[in-house]
Structure formats: structure tokens, C-alpha cells
Motif scaffolding. Sequence first.
Motif, PDB file in Angstrom:
ATOM      1  N   GLN A 117      11.506  12.797  -6.172  1.00  0.00           N
ATOM      2  CA  GLN A 117      12.737  12.135  -5.762  1.00  0.00           C
ATOM      3  C   GLN A 117      12.521  11.383  -4.444  1.00  0.00           C
ATOM      4  O   GLN A 117      12.951  10.243  -4.288  1.00  0.00           O
ATOM      5  CB  GLN A 117      13.859  13.153  -5.611  1.00  0.00           C
ATOM      6  CG  GLN A 117      15.204  12.522  -5.288  1.00  0.00           C
ATOM      7  CD  GLN A 117      16.305  13.571  -5.177  1.00  0.00           C
ATOM      8  OE1 GLN A 117      16.077  14.775  -5.305  1.00  0.00           O
ATOM      9  NE2 GLN A 117      17.518  13.109  -4.925  1.00  0.00           N
ATOM     10  N   ASN A 118      11.822  12.003  -3.499  1.00  0.00           N
ATOM     11  CA  ASN A 118      11.539  11.348  -2.213  1.00  0.00           C
ATOM     12  C   ASN A 118      10.679  10.097  -2.403  1.00  0.00           C
ATOM     13  O   ASN A 118      10.911   9.068  -1.771  1.00  0.00           O
ATOM     14  CB  ASN A 118      10.840  12.319  -1.256  1.00  0.00           C
ATOM     15  CG  ASN A 118      11.776  13.363  -0.693  1.00  0.00           C
ATOM     16  OD1 ASN A 118      12.991  13.225  -0.763  1.00  0.00           O
ATOM     17  ND2 ASN A 118      11.211  14.428  -0.153  1.00  0.00           N
ATOM     18  N   SER A 119       9.707  10.190  -3.291  1.00  0.00           N
ATOM     19  CA  SER A 119       8.850   9.034  -3.561  1.00  0.00           C
ATOM     20  C   SER A 119       9.663   7.890  -4.138  1.00  0.00           C
ATOM     21  O   SER A 119       9.518   6.739  -3.721  1.00  0.00           O
ATOM     22  CB  SER A 119       7.729   9.409  -4.534  1.00  0.00           C
ATOM     23  OG  SER A 119       6.840  10.315  -3.934  1.00  0.00           O
ATOM     24  N   ALA A 120      10.522   8.200  -5.080  1.00  0.00           N
ATOM     25  CA  ALA A 120      11.359   7.166  -5.701  1.00  0.00           C
ATOM     26  C   ALA A 120      12.284   6.536  -4.670  1.00  0.00           C
ATOM     27  O   ALA A 120      12.474   5.303  -4.650  1.00  0.00           O
ATOM     28  CB  ALA A 120      12.161   7.757  -6.854  1.00  0.00           C
ATOM     29  N   GLN A 121      12.857   7.339  -3.789  1.00  0.00           N
ATOM     30  CA  GLN A 121      13.746   6.817  -2.749  1.00  0.00           C
ATOM     31  C   GLN A 121      12.988   5.917  -1.768  1.00  0.00           C
ATOM     32  O   GLN A 121      13.491   4.884  -1.339  1.00  0.00           O
ATOM     33  CB  GLN A 121      14.430   7.963  -2.008  1.00  0.00           C
ATOM     34  CG  GLN A 121      15.497   8.651  -2.819  1.00  0.00           C
ATOM     35  CD  GLN A 121      16.082   9.858  -2.101  1.00  0.00           C
ATOM     36  OE1 GLN A 121      15.526  10.347  -1.107  1.00  0.00           O
ATOM     37  NE2 GLN A 121      17.197  10.363  -2.615  1.00  0.00           N
ATOM     38  N   MET A 122      11.785   6.327  -1.432  1.00  0.00           N
ATOM     39  CA  MET A 122      10.981   5.519  -0.504  1.00  0.00           C
ATOM     40  C   MET A 122      10.619   4.174  -1.136  1.00  0.00           C
ATOM     41  O   MET A 122      10.670   3.131  -0.483  1.00  0.00           O
ATOM     42  CB  MET A 122       9.717   6.268  -0.080  1.00  0.00           C
ATOM     43  CG  MET A 122       9.986   7.403   0.880  1.00  0.00           C
ATOM     44  SD  MET A 122      10.867   6.896   2.383  1.00  0.00           S
ATOM     45  CE  MET A 122       9.646   5.882   3.176  1.00  0.00           C
ATOM     46  N   ILE A 123      10.261   4.196  -2.418  1.00  0.00           N
ATOM     47  CA  ILE A 123       9.924   2.950  -3.101  1.00  0.00           C
ATOM     48  C   ILE A 123      11.145   2.032  -3.137  1.00  0.00           C
ATOM     49  O   ILE A 123      11.036   0.824  -2.897  1.00  0.00           O
ATOM     50  CB  ILE A 123       9.383   3.244  -4.523  1.00  0.00           C
ATOM     51  CG1 ILE A 123       8.006   3.904  -4.412  1.00  0.00           C
ATOM     52  CG2 ILE A 123       9.315   1.978  -5.360  1.00  0.00           C
ATOM     53  CD1 ILE A 123       7.465   4.456  -5.726  1.00  0.00           C
ATOM     54  N   GLN A 124      12.325   2.596  -3.389  1.00  0.00           N
ATOM     55  CA  GLN A 124      13.556   1.805  -3.401  1.00  0.00           C
ATOM     56  C   GLN A 124      13.884   1.274  -2.003  1.00  0.00           C
ATOM     57  O   GLN A 124      14.421   0.177  -1.863  1.00  0.00           O
ATOM     58  CB  GLN A 124      14.724   2.634  -3.931  1.00  0.00           C
ATOM     59  CG  GLN A 124      14.671   2.879  -5.424  1.00  0.00           C
ATOM     60  CD  GLN A 124      15.813   3.771  -5.908  1.00  0.00           C
ATOM     61  OE1 GLN A 124      16.520   4.379  -5.102  1.00  0.00           O
ATOM     62  NE2 GLN A 124      15.980   3.850  -7.229  1.00  0.00           N
ATOM     63  N   ALA A 125      13.574   2.045  -0.983  1.00  0.00           N
ATOM     64  CA  ALA A 125      13.848   1.615   0.393  1.00  0.00           C
ATOM     65  C   ALA A 125      12.884   0.500   0.824  1.00  0.00           C
ATOM     66  O   ALA A 125      13.251  -0.375   1.619  1.00  0.00           O
ATOM     67  CB  ALA A 125      13.736   2.795   1.348  1.00  0.00           C
ATOM     68  N   ILE A 126      11.684   0.529   0.300  1.00  0.00           N
ATOM     69  CA  ILE A 126      10.675  -0.473   0.680  1.00  0.00           C
ATOM     70  C   ILE A 126      10.936  -1.820   0.011  1.00  0.00           C
ATOM     71  O   ILE A 126      10.660  -2.872   0.589  1.00  0.00           O
ATOM     72  CB  ILE A 126       9.261   0.061   0.346  1.00  0.00           C
ATOM     73  CG1 ILE A 126       8.913   1.224   1.282  1.00  0.00           C
ATOM     74  CG2 ILE A 126       8.214  -1.035   0.455  1.00  0.00           C
ATOM     75  CD1 ILE A 126       7.637   1.945   0.919  1.00  0.00           C
ATOM     76  N   ALA A 127      11.485  -1.804  -1.195  1.00  0.00           N
ATOM     77  CA  ALA A 127      11.698  -3.048  -1.957  1.00  0.00           C
ATOM     78  C   ALA A 127      12.484  -4.114  -1.179  1.00  0.00           C
ATOM     79  O   ALA A 127      12.058  -5.280  -1.129  1.00  0.00           O
ATOM     80  CB  ALA A 127      12.361  -2.742  -3.292  1.00  0.00           C
ATOM     81  N   PRO A 128      13.613  -3.778  -0.541  1.00  0.00           N
ATOM     82  CA  PRO A 128      14.325  -4.819   0.221  1.00  0.00           C
ATOM     83  C   PRO A 128      13.502  -5.352   1.402  1.00  0.00           C
ATOM     84  O   PRO A 128      13.590  -6.532   1.741  1.00  0.00           O
ATOM     85  CB  PRO A 128      15.592  -4.117   0.730  1.00  0.00           C
ATOM     86  CG  PRO A 128      15.738  -2.896  -0.102  1.00  0.00           C
ATOM     87  CD  PRO A 128      14.378  -2.528  -0.595  1.00  0.00           C
ATOM     88  N   GLN A 159       0.837  -1.203   0.000  1.00  0.00           N
ATOM     89  CA  GLN A 159       0.000   0.000   0.000  1.00  0.00           C
ATOM     90  C   GLN A 159       0.871   1.252   0.000  1.00  0.00           C
ATOM     91  O   GLN A 159       0.562   2.233  -0.690  1.00  0.00           O
ATOM     92  CB  GLN A 159      -0.958   0.000   1.197  1.00  0.00           C
ATOM     93  CG  GLN A 159      -1.922   1.162   1.211  1.00  0.00           C
ATOM     94  CD  GLN A 159      -2.831   1.174  -0.018  1.00  0.00           C
ATOM     95  OE1 GLN A 159      -3.393   0.159  -0.385  1.00  0.00           O
ATOM     96  NE2 GLN A 159      -2.948   2.334  -0.664  1.00  0.00           N
ATOM     97  N   MET A 160       1.954   1.205   0.749  1.00  0.00           N
ATOM     98  CA  MET A 160       2.872   2.353   0.769  1.00  0.00           C
ATOM     99  C   MET A 160       3.469   2.587  -0.624  1.00  0.00           C
ATOM    100  O   MET A 160       3.549   3.728  -1.088  1.00  0.00           O
ATOM    101  CB  MET A 160       3.988   2.135   1.797  1.00  0.00           C
ATOM    102  CG  MET A 160       3.528   2.231   3.240  1.00  0.00           C
ATOM    103  SD  MET A 160       4.835   1.806   4.415  1.00  0.00           S
ATOM    104  CE  MET A 160       5.930   3.196   4.226  1.00  0.00           C
ATOM    105  N   VAL A 161       3.886   1.498  -1.286  1.00  0.00           N
ATOM    106  CA  VAL A 161       4.438   1.620  -2.639  1.00  0.00           C
ATOM    107  C   VAL A 161       3.388   2.212  -3.577  1.00  0.00           C
ATOM    108  O   VAL A 161       3.684   3.102  -4.376  1.00  0.00           O
ATOM    109  CB  VAL A 161       4.948   0.252  -3.156  1.00  0.00           C
ATOM    110  CG1 VAL A 161       5.245   0.314  -4.648  1.00  0.00           C
ATOM    111  CG2 VAL A 161       6.184  -0.185  -2.383  1.00  0.00           C
ATOM    112  N   THR A 162       2.156   1.720  -3.454  1.00  0.00           N
ATOM    113  CA  THR A 162       1.067   2.251  -4.282  1.00  0.00           C
ATOM    114  C   THR A 162       0.871   3.742  -4.028  1.00  0.00           C
ATOM    115  O   THR A 162       0.733   4.534  -4.973  1.00  0.00           O
ATOM    116  CB  THR A 162      -0.244   1.487  -4.000  1.00  0.00           C
ATOM    117  OG1 THR A 162      -0.034   0.108  -4.278  1.00  0.00           O
ATOM    118  CG2 THR A 162      -1.389   2.013  -4.841  1.00  0.00           C
ATOM    119  N   ASP A 163       0.864   4.112  -2.760  1.00  0.00           N
ATOM    120  CA  ASP A 163       0.672   5.523  -2.405  1.00  0.00           C
ATOM    121  C   ASP A 163       1.796   6.387  -2.970  1.00  0.00           C
ATOM    122  O   ASP A 163       1.543   7.457  -3.544  1.00  0.00           O
ATOM    123  CB  ASP A 163       0.595   5.702  -0.893  1.00  0.00           C
ATOM    124  CG  ASP A 163      -0.660   5.088  -0.285  1.00  0.00           C
ATOM    125  OD1 ASP A 163      -1.597   4.768  -1.052  1.00  0.00           O
ATOM    126  OD2 ASP A 163      -0.691   4.903   0.945  1.00  0.00           O
TER     127      ASP A 163
END
Length: 137
Positions: free
Chosen positions: A60-71, A41-45
Motif C-alpha cells: 500500500q505504501n509503495s502504491a501511494q508513493m508511486i501515485q504521489a510521484i506521478a504529479p 528511479q524511485m518509481v522503479t524501486d
Amino acid sequence: MKQLLKLCQQEEKKLGQLGQQRNNAQNRINGIEQQKQQLSQMVTDYTQLSVSGGMAMMLQNSAQMIQAIAPMQKQLHRQQLLLQQEHQRMDNLWRRQLGRQQAIQWLYQDRQQELQYQQQRQEQKQLDDLAGRYATT
């Protein structure tokens, strides 16, 4: 007979313990599934935030958060697989224990019925002997 009853009780206790462990494993799997859903849900948001446009900093913050969530998602997926294997192992142990417990319980009940039948036969024999004595006098 007492030993068989004690064994039956021990097997029931083992069955209960295995059932509890099996339930705990399932609860942990459910917890991880909820965490995975929350991360998704966070990735979707964050993805929707990126798509809707905005300032470069937000993108940029959104992209970084998505990259941080993946692992984190990968780690949760691995944990879930391991827990599912553990749950399957516990389920197999529980099923074997259930069969063992039921077999011992059946044996105990069978022996108990046999003992009761023997006691009834002995009582009937005593009554027949007693009736035979009175009948001859």
C-alpha cells in the motif's frame, strides 16, 4: 572610428550576456532532467518492491508513493518543456546577436584597414614629393 569600436564592444558584451543566459537555461534543463531520472528511479524501486511481494502495508505504501510521484513527474515535464522553449528562444537571440556582432566587427576591421591604407598612401605621396624636390635640385 571610435564610435564603431565602442559599438563593436557593446555588441560583444550583449553576445556574452545572451550566451550566459542560454547556458543558464541549458543548465536548468539538465537539472530538471536529473530530477526526472531520480523520480523515475524511485518509481522503479517502489514498483520492484511491490512485485517482490511483501506485507500488505508495504504494498500500500509503495502504491501511494508511486501515485504521489506521478504529479511531480508531470510538473517537471511541463517545466522542462517551458525551459526548452526558453532555451530555443535564447539560442535564436544569441545566433542573431552573433551575426550582428560579427558584421559590426567586420565593418570595423574593414574601416581600420581602409584608414591604414589611406595613411600609407599619404605617407608614400609625401615621400614621393620629398624625393621629387631633392631630385630637381
